[in-house]
Design a protein around this motif. Structure first.
Motif, PDB file in Angstrom:
ATOM      1  N   LEU B  19     -15.311  63.742   0.182  1.00 35.16           N
ATOM      2  CA  LEU B  19     -15.885  63.734   1.528  1.00 35.16           C
ATOM      3  C   LEU B  19     -16.979  64.763   1.703  1.00 35.16           C
ATOM      4  CD1 LEU B  19     -12.793  63.393   3.843  1.00 35.16           C
ATOM      5  CD2 LEU B  19     -14.796  61.920   3.832  1.00 35.16           C
ATOM      6  N   TYR B  20     -16.987  65.738   0.817  1.00 33.06           N
ATOM      7  CA  TYR B  20     -17.849  66.892   1.022  1.00 33.06           C
ATOM      8  C   TYR B  20     -19.298  66.497   1.308  1.00 33.06           C
ATOM      9  CZ  TYR B  20     -20.699  70.876  -0.294  1.00 33.06           C
ATOM     10  OH  TYR B  20     -21.637  71.853  -0.323  1.00 33.06           O
ATOM     11  N   ASP B  21     -19.811  65.575   0.498  1.00 30.09           N
ATOM     12  CA  ASP B  21     -21.230  65.253   0.617  1.00 30.09           C
ATOM     13  C   ASP B  21     -21.573  64.300   1.746  1.00 30.09           C
ATOM     14  OD1 ASP B  21     -22.795  66.726  -1.241  1.00 30.09           O
ATOM     15  OD2 ASP B  21     -21.673  65.732  -2.822  1.00 30.09           O
ATOM     16  N   VAL B  22     -20.565  63.702   2.342  1.00 30.23           N
ATOM     17  CA  VAL B  22     -20.864  62.756   3.423  1.00 30.23           C
ATOM     18  C   VAL B  22     -20.286  63.209   4.756  1.00 30.23           C
ATOM     19  CG1 VAL B  22     -21.152  60.720   1.967  1.00 30.23           C
ATOM     20  CG2 VAL B  22     -18.878  61.352   2.730  1.00 30.23           C
ATOM     21  N   LEU B  23     -19.655  64.357   4.744  1.00 29.21           N
ATOM     22  CA  LEU B  23     -18.970  64.810   5.960  1.00 29.21           C
ATOM     23  C   LEU B  23     -19.893  64.839   7.170  1.00 29.21           C
ATOM     24  CD1 LEU B  23     -16.351  65.904   7.146  1.00 29.21           C
ATOM     25  CD2 LEU B  23     -17.145  68.200   6.569  1.00 29.21           C
ATOM     26  N   GLU B  24     -21.072  65.411   7.007  1.00 30.00           N
ATOM     27  CA  GLU B  24     -21.948  65.552   8.170  1.00 30.00           C
ATOM     28  C   GLU B  24     -22.513  64.199   8.590  1.00 30.00           C
ATOM     29  OE1 GLU B  24     -23.167  66.184   5.219  1.00 30.00           O
ATOM     30  OE2 GLU B  24     -25.232  65.505   5.179  1.00 30.00           O
ATOM     31  N   LEU B  25     -22.549  63.240   7.666  1.00 28.62           N
ATOM     32  CA  LEU B  25     -23.012  61.905   8.054  1.00 28.62           C
ATOM     33  C   LEU B  25     -21.952  61.211   8.909  1.00 28.62           C
ATOM     34  CD1 LEU B  25     -24.579  60.670   4.690  1.00 28.62           C
ATOM     35  CD2 LEU B  25     -25.772  61.570   6.675  1.00 28.62           C
ATOM     36  N   ILE B  26     -20.687  61.305   8.471  1.00 28.60           N
ATOM     37  CA  ILE B  26     -19.610  60.644   9.208  1.00 28.60           C
ATOM     38  C   ILE B  26     -19.416  61.283  10.579  1.00 28.60           C
ATOM     39  CG2 ILE B  26     -17.145  60.088   9.165  1.00 28.60           C
ATOM     40  CD1 ILE B  26     -17.249  60.159   6.126  1.00 28.60           C
ATOM     41  N   LEU B  27     -19.588  62.605  10.626  1.00 25.84           N
ATOM     42  CA  LEU B  27     -19.302  63.312  11.884  1.00 25.84           C
ATOM     43  C   LEU B  27     -20.498  63.393  12.823  1.00 25.84           C
ATOM     44  CD1 LEU B  27     -17.156  66.298  10.600  1.00 25.84           C
ATOM     45  CD2 LEU B  27     -16.367  64.310  11.883  1.00 25.84           C
ATOM     46  N   ASP B  28     -21.701  63.497  12.267  1.00 25.07           N
ATOM     47  CA  ASP B  28     -22.866  63.800  13.108  1.00 25.07           C
ATOM     48  C   ASP B  28     -23.871  62.662  13.201  1.00 25.07           C
ATOM     49  OD1 ASP B  28     -21.718  66.270  13.250  1.00 25.07           O
ATOM     50  OD2 ASP B  28     -23.045  67.203  11.797  1.00 25.07           O
ATOM     51  N   ARG B  29     -23.745  61.659  12.346  1.00 22.74           N
ATOM     52  CA  ARG B  29     -24.662  60.526  12.420  1.00 22.74           C
ATOM     53  C   ARG B  29     -23.873  59.306  12.881  1.00 22.74           C
ATOM     54  NH1 ARG B  29     -29.825  62.186  10.464  1.00 22.74           N
ATOM     55  NH2 ARG B  29     -29.632  64.375  10.993  1.00 22.74           N
TER      56      ARG B  29
END
Lengths: 248, 144
Positions: B19-29
């Motif tokens: 999840l590390y590399d996509v965390l900000e995409l799932i949460l912020d995009r």
């Protein structure tokens, strides 16, 4: 345990089918279903009463979206979006039908690829050879060893590695941009010198990957690259993403 | 198609559970519709800080300095790595994989932070990472 409300994963065309054995958020997992309204639909499930951003829930959200986007265009919702009831979802679908369809059409056949660039620890010897200031700090630290000297040296190394990585990141961005339909800068991520998402046609994704790999082979001791994809088009559902479209 | 494996390459498969590399995409995009509520993401901000490598830290500086001081430029004309940095890269070809591994380590940290350690089903996968988690987390927290 299902609480009140409807969890929304994303929007699709009405003809879109759920992948077999789709699993939703929550434990035990909620069962996703498609809520159709006119020519668009929302992929929803019950909302777990104690929904938080747990690893399994984030993965459930992400994996369901990945499965859905294999079968056609999808507008992913941000994690954790809950509507009060089905009627509220249908109302929004009805109001937004034209806009949703337009965005779905725009994203048809597209995937998102996210590229993060980080300083590489592999080029240390090269940096020390090439950078006179760091060589001097290193000599100082050897002559008069101590905490202060080490901090000065280490800080200069960290900064120089970051700068080298940032320079390479700008180069790889320039190389990749013509291969993408649009680009979208991502949030600042500590430790990364660049975080960018690309909107890429499914057909063109493998050549996009090759460009990244060739660059990494050439410049791996200056920058570490991590490419994640194909992803649902998280960064390209907003109207401003449409504005970022690259022409030609 | 999504599950194509790109072994030994810089590509990370989204389905690999990292999840590390996509965390900000799932949460912020992703799409936001203002009439729908978003669940409270209490702890997410802390988690986002905690889960990521802090490059500008005294700890990192000292490791760089140590690696620098050990460098023998005359003997080694190719490449020497910074041990432990990003999980310790040993050789250029291995480097990328190691970086991935360190990201997974952080994924472990993240998992722990997100779940409060209640996801037993992935316990086994997490065990080898715990050392790193234990070593880095308290220091980072103490800086806040």
């Amino acid at each position: 345990m299902t609480g009140r409300g409807i969890y929304i994963y994303g929007f699709v065309r009405a003809a879109h089918r759920l992948p077999a054995d789709s699993v939703g958020v929550g434990a035990p997992a909620c069962v996703p279903r498609i809520l159709r309204q006119g020519s668009v639909a929302a992929v929803v499930s019950g909302a777990p009463a104690d929904l938080r951003a747990r690893r399994r829930d984030l993965l459930a959200h992400q994996n369901l979206l990945l499965g859905l986007s294999d079968a056609g265009p999808l507008l992913p919702m941000r994690f954790g979006t809950v509507a009060s009831d089905e009627d509220a979802v249908r109302r929004e679908l009805a109001v937004r039908e034209a806009g949703l369809l337009e965005t779905l059409d725009r994203l048809a056949g597209m995937i998102e690829a996210n590229l993060k660039a980080m300083p590489s620890g592999d080029g240390l010897a090269r940096l020390v050879r090439e950078d006179a200031r760091i060589r001097r700090l290193r000599d100082d630290a050897r002559r008069r060893p101590g905490y202060e000297a080490d901090i000065r040296l280490g800080e200069a190394v960290a900064r120089a590695l970051s700068q080298r990585a940032a320079g390479q990141a700008r180069r790889v961005l320039a190389e990749l941009t013509p291969h993408a339909v649009a680009t979208c800068p991502g949030a600042d991520v500590p430790g990364c010198v660049m975080n960018v998402s690309f909107l890429v046609g499914r057909e063109g994704y493998s050549s996009f990957v090759s460009v990244v790999n060739r660059f990494a082979d050439r410049c791996g001791d200056l920058v570490d690259l991590r490419l994640t994809g194909p992803l649902p088009c998280y960064s390209f559902v907003a109207p401003e993403a449409h504005m970022a479209r690259v022409d030609g | 198609m999504t599950t194509t494996r790109y072994a030994d390459e810089v590509v990370c498969r989204p389905r690999s559970g990292n999840l590390y590399d996509v965390l900000e995409l799932i949460l912020d995009r992703g799409m936001v519709i203002d009439v729908f509520v978003r669940v409270s993401l209490v702890g997410i901000e802390i988690l986002k800080i905690d889960a990521r490598i802090v490059v500008a830290s005294v700890d990192t500086y000292l490791r760089f300095a140590e690696a620098c001081n050990r460098l023998d430029l005359e003997a080694d004309t190719r490449s020497t790595t910074v041990p432990e940095m990003f999980g310790g890269a040993a050789a250029r070809s291995l480097g990328k994989r190691k970086v991935k591994k360190s990201a997974e380590t952080l994924g472990g940290t993240l998992r722990k932070a997100v779940t409060g350690g209640e996801d037993e089903e992935e316990e086994e996968e997490t065990r080898p990472r715990r050392r790193t988690t234990a070593r880095t987390s308290p220091r980072r927290r103490s800086k806040e």
